[in-house]
Scaffold this motif. Structure first.
Motif, PDB file in Angstrom:
ATOM      1  N   ASN A 147      21.823  67.128  37.278  1.00 14.40           N
ATOM      2  CA  ASN A 147      22.804  66.035  37.575  1.00 14.40           C
ATOM      3  C   ASN A 147      23.617  65.851  36.021  1.00 14.40           C
ATOM      4  OD1 ASN A 147      23.912  63.245  37.614  1.00 14.40           O
ATOM      5  ND2 ASN A 147      21.985  62.242  38.292  1.00 14.40           N
ATOM      6  N   THR A 148      24.798  66.066  36.164  1.00 17.68           N
ATOM      7  CA  THR A 148      25.807  66.183  35.108  1.00 17.68           C
ATOM      8  C   THR A 148      26.714  64.873  35.165  1.00 17.68           C
ATOM      9  OG1 THR A 148      25.747  68.500  35.183  1.00 17.68           O
ATOM     10  CG2 THR A 148      27.753  67.434  33.971  1.00 17.68           C
ATOM     11  N   LYS A 149      26.978  64.313  33.930  1.00 21.37           N
ATOM     12  CA  LYS A 149      28.070  63.247  33.765  1.00 21.37           C
ATOM     13  C   LYS A 149      28.907  64.035  32.634  1.00 21.37           C
ATOM     14  CE  LYS A 149      24.965  59.326  34.720  1.00 21.37           C
ATOM     15  NZ  LYS A 149      24.776  58.145  34.499  1.00 21.37           N
TER      16      LYS A 149
ATOM     17  N   LEU B 131      34.648  73.164  32.011  1.00 23.18           N
ATOM     18  CA  LEU B 131      33.959  73.031  33.627  1.00 23.18           C
ATOM     19  C   LEU B 131      33.926  71.922  34.088  1.00 23.18           C
ATOM     20  CD1 LEU B 131      31.072  75.798  33.763  1.00 23.18           C
ATOM     21  CD2 LEU B 131      33.473  76.217  34.358  1.00 23.18           C
ATOM     22  N   ASP B 132      34.115  71.226  35.167  1.00 27.12           N
ATOM     23  CA  ASP B 132      33.882  69.907  35.761  1.00 27.12           C
ATOM     24  C   ASP B 132      32.725  69.728  36.184  1.00 27.12           C
ATOM     25  OD1 ASP B 132      33.755  70.988  38.190  1.00 27.12           O
ATOM     26  OD2 ASP B 132      35.723  70.467  38.945  1.00 27.12           O
ATOM     27  N   THR B 133      32.511  68.647  36.755  1.00 27.88           N
ATOM     28  CA  THR B 133      30.830  68.255  36.779  1.00 27.88           C
ATOM     29  C   THR B 133      30.223  69.194  38.118  1.00 27.88           C
ATOM     30  OG1 THR B 133      31.510  65.775  36.488  1.00 27.88           O
ATOM     31  CG2 THR B 133      29.418  66.424  37.655  1.00 27.88           C
ATOM     32  N   ASN B 134      31.083  69.426  39.070  1.00 27.30           N
ATOM     33  CA  ASN B 134      30.339  70.187  39.983  1.00 27.30           C
ATOM     34  C   ASN B 134      30.078  71.669  39.547  1.00 27.30           C
ATOM     35  OD1 ASN B 134      30.323  68.029  41.997  1.00 27.30           O
ATOM     36  ND2 ASN B 134      32.217  68.422  42.938  1.00 27.30           N
ATOM     37  N   GLU B 135      31.135  72.256  38.599  1.00 29.62           N
ATOM     38  CA  GLU B 135      30.899  73.542  38.421  1.00 29.62           C
ATOM     39  C   GLU B 135      29.695  73.470  37.229  1.00 29.62           C
ATOM     40  OE1 GLU B 135      35.542  74.856  38.444  1.00 29.62           O
ATOM     41  OE2 GLU B 135      34.895  73.649  36.700  1.00 29.62           O
ATOM     42  N   LEU B 136      29.781  72.588  36.613  1.00 26.19           N
ATOM     43  CA  LEU B 136      28.495  72.773  35.640  1.00 26.19           C
ATOM     44  C   LEU B 136      27.078  72.737  36.224  1.00 26.19           C
ATOM     45  CD1 LEU B 136      29.931  70.178  32.759  1.00 26.19           C
ATOM     46  CD2 LEU B 136      28.982  72.534  32.360  1.00 26.19           C
ATOM     47  N   ASN B 137      27.057  71.713  37.266  1.00 27.46           N
ATOM     48  CA  ASN B 137      25.940  71.620  38.229  1.00 27.46           C
ATOM     49  C   ASN B 137      25.705  73.016  38.682  1.00 27.46           C
ATOM     50  OD1 ASN B 137      25.358  68.887  37.854  1.00 27.46           O
ATOM     51  ND2 ASN B 137      26.458  68.375  39.688  1.00 27.46           N
ATOM     52  N   LEU B 138      26.548  73.837  38.991  1.00 29.27           N
ATOM     53  CA  LEU B 138      26.525  75.112  39.609  1.00 29.27           C
ATOM     54  C   LEU B 138      26.109  76.059  38.654  1.00 29.27           C
ATOM     55  CD1 LEU B 138      29.276  75.126  42.387  1.00 29.27           C
ATOM     56  CD2 LEU B 138      26.856  75.177  42.906  1.00 29.27           C
TER      57      LEU B 138
ATOM     58  N   LEU C  24      17.300  67.744  35.901  1.00 30.81           N
ATOM     59  CA  LEU C  24      17.800  68.052  34.756  1.00 30.81           C
ATOM     60  C   LEU C  24      19.053  67.283  34.406  1.00 30.81           C
ATOM     61  CD1 LEU C  24      17.977  70.159  32.195  1.00 30.81           C
ATOM     62  CD2 LEU C  24      19.168  71.474  33.304  1.00 30.81           C
ATOM     63  N   ARG C  25      19.205  66.636  33.386  1.00 32.58           N
ATOM     64  CA  ARG C  25      20.435  65.767  33.182  1.00 32.58           C
ATOM     65  C   ARG C  25      21.224  66.222  32.146  1.00 32.58           C
ATOM     66  NH1 ARG C  25      16.101  62.276  34.511  1.00 32.58           N
ATOM     67  NH2 ARG C  25      16.787  60.959  36.258  1.00 32.58           N
ATOM     68  N   LEU C  26      22.355  66.581  32.254  1.00 32.24           N
ATOM     69  CA  LEU C  26      23.256  66.988  31.193  1.00 32.24           C
ATOM     70  C   LEU C  26      24.440  65.678  31.022  1.00 32.24           C
ATOM     71  CD1 LEU C  26      24.949  68.940  29.693  1.00 32.24           C
ATOM     72  CD2 LEU C  26      25.896  70.066  31.533  1.00 32.24           C
TER      73      LEU C  26
END
Length: 400
Positions: free
Chosen positions: A109-111, A119-126, A150-152
């Motif tokens: 879960n990225t904010k 990288l944007d949120t979806n790219e960081l999640n991937l 896992l939170r970022l």
């Protein structure tokens, strides 16, 4: 690698609007007190959350202390790293290694408040999801209710990672709701009432009635030990020992047995009320539960309450005994409370106390007693000690 900070969430405090800063400042003060053995920790109370910068302090020793601080809804230990993909990945794998066991599921879960990050949120999640799957081949992705989240957070100054969220004590910071006097016996109920008063932000002072030689030194030490059990939730607590022997002997000599308990409780309330006024309190707390004993029927409460206009709050009034015992066990006062030392309410307890005392009879029997002088001498003879979390006590009688 180790945790670098703990992020604290406020919960109920977030609804306080313009008064929020006074609540968060008091919470920060209470946290500083609880963590006084960790002077290296820096505390920053912001509008939406609080940050504890560990500076090398052991998070495993800090977190149990935070769980008892009222005003904290939840908290998470975090790792702060530079906004570098390699460092973010290393921290993520470190946390997953700590959290992982066979058969578990996860999600990332990225904010991202820094929208200029590469990288944007979806790219960081991937990116992190692929790294975790490579490192832990048996783990599975699950987007709803995974075992591990896992939170970022990518902020302007750094990146922060966490997976653990610990539940806090909730409630309001102690001291934000004013001061009250807790009528503390040696029983099960009154320490629980004190705990619940602390949870709503009230700073309590414990008022205990002692009648030597009828009550023993062990009974007094038991009451102080019960007070000490409450200090992790409210910091140091002033313990007020009231000399009650003279009053009880006068009542025993001049009042019929059926009314002993009613008039004894009225005197206790008068003394506590005098202490409220003398020590800048606002309310009185006690551990009365409706119908539990003769002095706790509605008729008895009305007759006893007649001596004061000070609000009397009864946090456990609607709870049955099993509910109170369960909470006493949770806050670790139960085993102390059941130790068989007598208290003022039991030493002269009549075999058949009045459950529906008549106020006119109460006033008639009290007319035979020097009520004001007895109360005045009891208040003047009070001894005050400060109970800390380590059991140490200091004499503060000169402040009464």
């Amino acid at each position: 690698m180790q945790y670098t900070e703990i992020m604290v969430r406020y919960g109920e405090l977030s609804t306080k609007g313009k008064n929020l800063s006074s609540f968060t400042n008091r919470l920060a003060q209470n946290v500083r007190h609880v963590l006084k053995e960790f002077p290296e920790i820096k505390i920053y109370a912001k509008k939406d959350r609080m940050h504890l910068i560990l500076n090398g302090a052991n998070s495993q020793k800090v977190m149990p202390l935070l769980k008892k601080v009222f005003g904290i809804q939840s908290f998470s230990p975090m790792i702060k790293v530079e906004k570098d993909l390699a460092e973010i990945k290393e921290a993520a794998l470190f946390l997953m290694n700590d959290a992982y066991s066979a058969g578990k599921t996860f999600k990332v879960n990225t904010k991202r408040s820094d929208h200029r990050f590469q990288l944007d949120t979806n790219e960081l999640n991937l990116f992190l999801g692929d790294a975790i799957l490579d490192a832990f081949p048996e783990i599975k992705v699950q987007m709803k209710k995974p075992d591990i989240t896992l939170r970022l957070e990518v902020r302007q100054e750094a990146a922060y990672l966490s997976y653990l969220t610990e539940k806090g004590a909730g409630g309001l910071p102690v001291g934000t709701s004013g001061r009250g006097m807790l009528m503390l016996s040696g029983g099960i109920d009154s320490p629980v009432a004190g705990f619940l008063a602390l949870k709503r932000g009230v700073e309590i002072e414990a008022v205990h009635f002692a009648s030597p030689p009828y009550t023993s030194p062990q009974a007094l030490e038991k009451a102080k030990a019960l007070t000490e059990k409450l200090t992790p939730y409210g910091g140091t607590i002033q313990f007020i020992e009231v000399p009650f022997t003279e009053i009880q002997e006068e009542i025993k000599e001049k009042v019929p047995q059926g009314y002993l308990m009613t008039i004894t409780r009225r005197f206790m309330l008068r003394v506590t009320d005098a202490l409220v006024k003398k020590r800048n309190g606002l309310v009185i707390f006690n551990g009365e539960s409706l119908g539990q004993v003769a002095s706790q029927t509605l008729q008895s409460m009305v007759a006893i309450n007649e001596v004061t206009n000070t609000p009397i709050l009864r946090p456990v009034v609607t709870m049955d005994k099993n509910e109170i015992i369960e909470l006493a066990q949770e806050i670790d006062t139960f085993d102390l409370s059941i130790q068989p030392f007598e208290d003022c309410c039991t030493i002269f307890a009549p075999p058949q106390p009045k459950t529906r005392p008549k106020l006119d009879k109460v006033l008639f029997y009290e007319s035979k007693l020097a009520v004001e002088k007895l109360v005045e001498r009891a208040v003047e003879g009070c001894m005050v000690t400060e109970i800390s979390g380590k059991g140490t006590t200091e004499d503060f009688s000169d402040l009464l």
